[in-house]
Design a protein around this motif. Structure first.
Motif, PDB file in Angstrom:
ATOM      1  N   VAL B 352       1.867  -0.915   5.990  1.00 15.91           N
ATOM      2  CA  VAL B 352       0.612  -0.457   5.694  1.00 15.91           C
ATOM      3  C   VAL B 352       0.542   1.081   5.657  1.00 15.91           C
ATOM      4  CG1 VAL B 352      -0.588  -2.394   6.878  1.00 15.91           C
ATOM      5  CG2 VAL B 352       0.370  -0.609   8.276  1.00 15.91           C
ATOM      6  N   ASP B 353       1.702   1.525   6.029  1.00 16.40           N
ATOM      7  CA  ASP B 353       1.881   3.209   5.928  1.00 16.40           C
ATOM      8  C   ASP B 353       2.728   3.664   4.735  1.00 16.40           C
ATOM      9  OD1 ASP B 353       0.543   3.281   8.503  1.00 16.40           O
ATOM     10  OD2 ASP B 353       2.305   3.445   9.563  1.00 16.40           O
ATOM     11  N   ALA B 354       2.952   2.750   3.975  1.00 20.37           N
ATOM     12  CA  ALA B 354       3.837   3.045   2.832  1.00 20.37           C
ATOM     13  C   ALA B 354       3.121   3.950   1.480  1.00 20.37           C
ATOM     14  CB  ALA B 354       4.331   1.600   2.042  1.00 20.37           C
ATOM     15  N   ASP B 355       3.609   4.637   0.904  1.00 14.92           N
ATOM     16  CA  ASP B 355       3.228   5.371  -0.206  1.00 14.92           C
ATOM     17  C   ASP B 355       2.952   4.666  -1.488  1.00 14.92           C
ATOM     18  OD1 ASP B 355       5.650   5.519  -1.917  1.00 14.92           O
ATOM     19  OD2 ASP B 355       6.309   6.064   0.025  1.00 14.92           O
ATOM     20  N   GLU B 356       2.357   5.037  -2.660  1.00 14.34           N
ATOM     21  CA  GLU B 356       1.984   4.079  -3.838  1.00 14.34           C
ATOM     22  C   GLU B 356       3.165   3.466  -4.155  1.00 14.34           C
ATOM     23  OE1 GLU B 356       0.614   6.581  -6.664  1.00 14.34           O
ATOM     24  OE2 GLU B 356      -0.238   5.173  -7.938  1.00 14.34           O
ATOM     25  N   VAL B 357       4.612   4.305  -4.413  1.00 16.54           N
ATOM     26  CA  VAL B 357       5.590   3.487  -4.897  1.00 16.54           C
ATOM     27  C   VAL B 357       6.281   2.561  -4.385  1.00 16.54           C
ATOM     28  CG1 VAL B 357       7.786   4.534  -6.012  1.00 16.54           C
ATOM     29  CG2 VAL B 357       5.895   5.915  -6.230  1.00 16.54           C
ATOM     30  N   THR B 358       6.676   3.003  -2.849  1.00 13.67           N
ATOM     31  CA  THR B 358       7.583   2.113  -2.375  1.00 13.67           C
ATOM     32  C   THR B 358       6.726   0.850  -1.741  1.00 13.67           C
ATOM     33  OG1 THR B 358       7.162   3.246   0.000  1.00 13.67           O
ATOM     34  CG2 THR B 358       8.950   4.023  -1.394  1.00 13.67           C
ATOM     35  N   TYR B 359       5.264   0.863  -1.537  1.00 13.58           N
ATOM     36  CA  TYR B 359       4.583  -0.063  -1.091  1.00 13.58           C
ATOM     37  C   TYR B 359       5.075  -1.534  -1.831  1.00 13.58           C
ATOM     38  CZ  TYR B 359       0.562  -2.835   0.143  1.00 13.58           C
ATOM     39  OH  TYR B 359      -0.295  -3.610   0.924  1.00 13.58           O
ATOM     40  N   ASN B 360       5.126  -1.493  -3.153  1.00  9.48           N
ATOM     41  CA  ASN B 360       5.381  -2.718  -3.585  1.00  9.48           C
ATOM     42  C   ASN B 360       6.718  -3.442  -3.352  1.00  9.48           C
ATOM     43  OD1 ASN B 360       3.222  -3.199  -5.383  1.00  9.48           O
ATOM     44  ND2 ASN B 360       3.718  -1.454  -6.511  1.00  9.48           N
ATOM     45  N   LEU B 361       7.727  -2.467  -2.931  1.00  8.24           N
ATOM     46  CA  LEU B 361       9.003  -3.088  -2.382  1.00  8.24           C
ATOM     47  C   LEU B 361       8.823  -3.715  -1.027  1.00  8.24           C
ATOM     48  CD1 LEU B 361      11.357  -0.158  -3.287  1.00  8.24           C
ATOM     49  CD2 LEU B 361      11.282  -2.245  -4.572  1.00  8.24           C
TER      50      LEU B 361
END
Lengths: 504, 504
Positions: B352-361
């Motif tokens: 829930v704290d992830a940025d736009e790019v790594t979120y999907n990983l």
């Protein structure tokens, strides 16, 4: 206990609890509508509420309820009218009879007329034109007379309507108490108005920052016992108290930068309603043993905390120093000046702005007029004249127009006949209960001076709240104070308090 | 049209609208529980909600629904699957089949296990002890496999579960898209991590007074089109968007004095959900033609407004000057610095704290693991190891403990299998739709620079919102963009944006 009695009783209770679940949900929807709902949500909210109202009505008038009640009528469970089961059976029987006696066509006609009536009332009030409202008022009075006839009454059709809000009360009981109140009150008001001593309410009209008003009102209502773990305080145009469940009471007020009293005393008032609800047995929620007795008793609680407590000198001996910390504008104000300011008496046109003393005269006027309308002694066309004549007689003022006169209240337009007197009954009961509590508990003002409100609250919990509807309002008064409904204690309190304040 | 078709269709719609009335009331109760309800109200609120859930279930599984649907199956009303009536019949048939295929005993077991699972998850997470949670996870996986078997599936039991949240989607369609996403994303993240250019997110951690955050968030969400006449913004621990009726959408956020981005982007995100709901045809409320297509499409709306719009340079060309007026701490900050700060990429442990790019990983890891659990290729006992191994492989970090690793999300404990991929589907659809909108409308960033968001919103309204459930998510993508679900447009956007930001 025969098994069929137990089964019928359980079904009856379970139906009532389910109905209460829907009603409490409706309570939340209505609270939300008045406090939080975005404007565009209104149309669908009306649909949600009317759907729930229909579901509630279905459960209240379910023929099975009639069968369960019939099976229980002569059972041991019903034998003691004031036992838990006796109260449940008696009161649900009462509700069932009331709800099923009205023909569906009349219910719908009443409901439709109430909606139209309120719409037309808004217009008529805005245009200061009673004639616009008259046809719908005539129709409403006629329908309310039909309603009374359908429900049945012993003496006057007004009894049948009064009973909706003050169950078990009769015009024969309430009429004389209110007449006595009027006869004792009008000379007192004349004396006050004639007095040369004038408390100055202006010091309450300085600046009172809204945040500080909220914090102070919250602290004071918590101090008298309102439980914010099981309640909230929000902002609305018209203060109210609404329940969303047995441990969820929500009160509201409005803040005016230049009026300390408006918000503060309405918070105490609504907290008084909330304290009653918070004191009802939560495990009986939805059953008559867990519900308030009557509007009069409800109002006795709100009025007592607002007036007998909140407008007392002792209360402010405790709270004025705190108020002076919270509000710069109160710095240097003496207790005497403050106490005078919150108790300024001034006959005025508008009921909801009236002071503690003259308030009841506004109610008496409405009671006498609506009773005459329902009994056929007054025609709607004659109402504005009769209204103005009574305002002149009881309060010494004549409304300059109907908007601030006969058109000022929404009640009649909504079909609420028999509701007004419960405001005054609340004051009379508050007078009786407070006098008795003071007798039972010793010197209540001394406790207030120390900031102790728990003894009074505990007394109210034990004497009134804990019983739900086991006793009617009149029975409660008799049982607690040893005398029936009476204006005497309240008038005595007013004479003492205002005699001192106005040097009478 | 034979009269019995019309009658059956009207009954079907009326039942669905009544069900929606109850569901919208439940929506308000849940919103209130999370935003306003006093703490002591919780126990009874649970009773109110579970009562409504029961009433909703009764209406959804009413055998009469089956009969109406049977009567309509071959009717002209059902002939065109995408017409108004065809959509209603098809989707209500789908719902009825799903709801009635599960044996009552399994429904109850699932519900009980979800409650126990969440309780045990809280404990296990607090104690950092996966073993505590394992038995209930094993039971949940077993029950979800039974659920999939009862509902039926063509290829893998995971299909049956995915279909609950992404109707019509199959593992065969979603799996390759997400695998493609993973294969394109991991090298991009490696490049970003390896870059020597580092935007500095610290400037978002200065002081941002809460009132100003609220006012600014409200103004920005209103500017992109969220209608506050038909909506609200409140405070909660976990941001969400809830509906209480067709014109009553309520979003929430949380404010942190030292974090500008947390509240602001969650407001844009939830407003994106709210914009979808506000764009559905209000007159079809309660019917499939007036309801959102899928969680993936819902998330595509929230993500697009949050990321493609809200984290774009053009958006801040318009809003940064306003933000600098609102927040003293942003004075003198350049557009480049600010744009970099809101787009800082940093592989981290917590989804829930992830940025736009790594979120999907984060999502891909969960998708692969839950699919393996449901397909029997992975045992719950092996889950923590598999989790940590994938975090190392995809994100280059290994969780130091299970509390911040495999135990971080509530979903599996609540029986939500098939839910996680919809987050990534949302991103992919957002990428596809945004690319298409930019093509159809010309230069969207130029519009954003001028503070014009209406063209994009109108495009979304017309292309997506207005259709309710007439087309499935996959059909919508094909119809609007001319290609099926694909990771390509989103990856292309990320490469362009982060290539520039990180000098790749």
């Amino acid at each position: 206990m025969p098994a069929n009695h137990t089964a019928a009783y359980e079904s009856l209770c379970s139906n009532a609890r389910e109905t209460a679940k829907l009603a409490s949900i409706m309570g939340l929807l209505e609270w939300d509508e008045r406090t939080k709902m975005p404007p565009a949500g209104g149309d669908y909210r009306a649909e949600q509420i009317s759907y729930l109202a229909g579901e509630i009505h279905k459960r209240q008038t379910n023929p099975a309820v009639g069968e369960w009640l019939a099976a229980l009528a002569d059972s041991p469970l019903a034998a003691d009218r004031h036992s838990e089961s006796g109260t449940v059976i008696r009161q649900l029987q009462r509700q069932y009879d009331k709800k099923t006696k009205l023909p569906q066509s009349l219910v719908e006609e009443l409901s439709r007329t109430a909606v139209l009536g309120q719409q037309m009332w808004v217009e008529a009030r805005k245009a200061d034109d009673f004639a616009k409202f008259r046809p719908l008022l005539e129709k409403t009075v006629e329908l309310k007379r039909q309603e009374a006839a359908a429900i049945g009454f012993a003496v006057t059709p007004y009894d049948a309507l009064l009973d909706d809000y003050e169950p078990g009360a009769t015009t024969a009981e309430v009429g004389p108490a209110l007449a006595g109140l009027r006869d004792a009150l009008t000379p007192l008001v004349e004396q006050i108005v004639g007095s040369s001593r004038k408390p100055d309410g202006e010091l309450l009209k300085k600046e009172f920052p809204l945040d500080a008003q909220e914090a102070f009102g919250k602290a004071a209502s918590a101090a008298i016992g309102f439980d914010y773990e099981a309640g909230r305080l929000d902002v609305t145009d018209h203060p109210f108290c609404a329940g969303a469940g047995p441990r969820d009471q929500r009160i509201t007020t409005r803040y005016n930068l230049h009026d300390f009293g408006d918000a503060f005393f309405s918070i105490l008032h609504e907290a008084g309603h909330g304290l009653y609800e918070q004191g009802l047995p939560a495990d009986q929620f939805g059953l008559p043993t867990g519900e308030a007795v009557s509007l009069g008793i409800h109002e006795s609680q709100s009025r007592m905390w607002e007036n007998q407590v909140g407008r007392s000198r002792a209360f402010w001996e405790h709270f004025l120093p705190q108020a002076q910390t919270a509000f710069a504008s109160l710095k240097g104000v003496s207790l005497d000046a403050f106490y005078g300011a919150i108790n300024e008496v001034r006959p005025s046109l508008i009921r909801v702005d009236a002071d503690e003393v003259t308030y009841n005269l506004h109610i008496l006027i409405r009671f006498e007029l609506e009773r005459a309308l329902i009994e056929g002694d007054l025609q709607p066309a004659e109402l504005p004249g009769a209204w103005n004549e009574k305002y002149q007689r009881y309060l010494g003022i004549t409304p300059p127009n109907d908007a601030d006169g006969v058109l000022q209240d929404v009640h009649w337009s909504a079909g609420l006949f028999g509701y007004f007197p419960t405001y005054s009954l609340g004051n009379l009961y508050a007078g009786q209960f407070f006098a008795q509590a003071n007798k039972d508990l010793g010197d209540l003002p001394a406790a207030f001076r120390r900031g102790e409100f728990r003894p009074l609250l505990d007394w109210l919990r034990q004497q009134i709240h804990a019983h739900g509807q086991r006793w009617s309002a009149g029975e409660l008064a008799l049982q607690i104070t040893g005398r029936p409904l009476s204006h005497a204690p309240w008038i005595e309190q007013m004479r003492a308090k205002y005699g001192e304040l106005y040097g009478l």
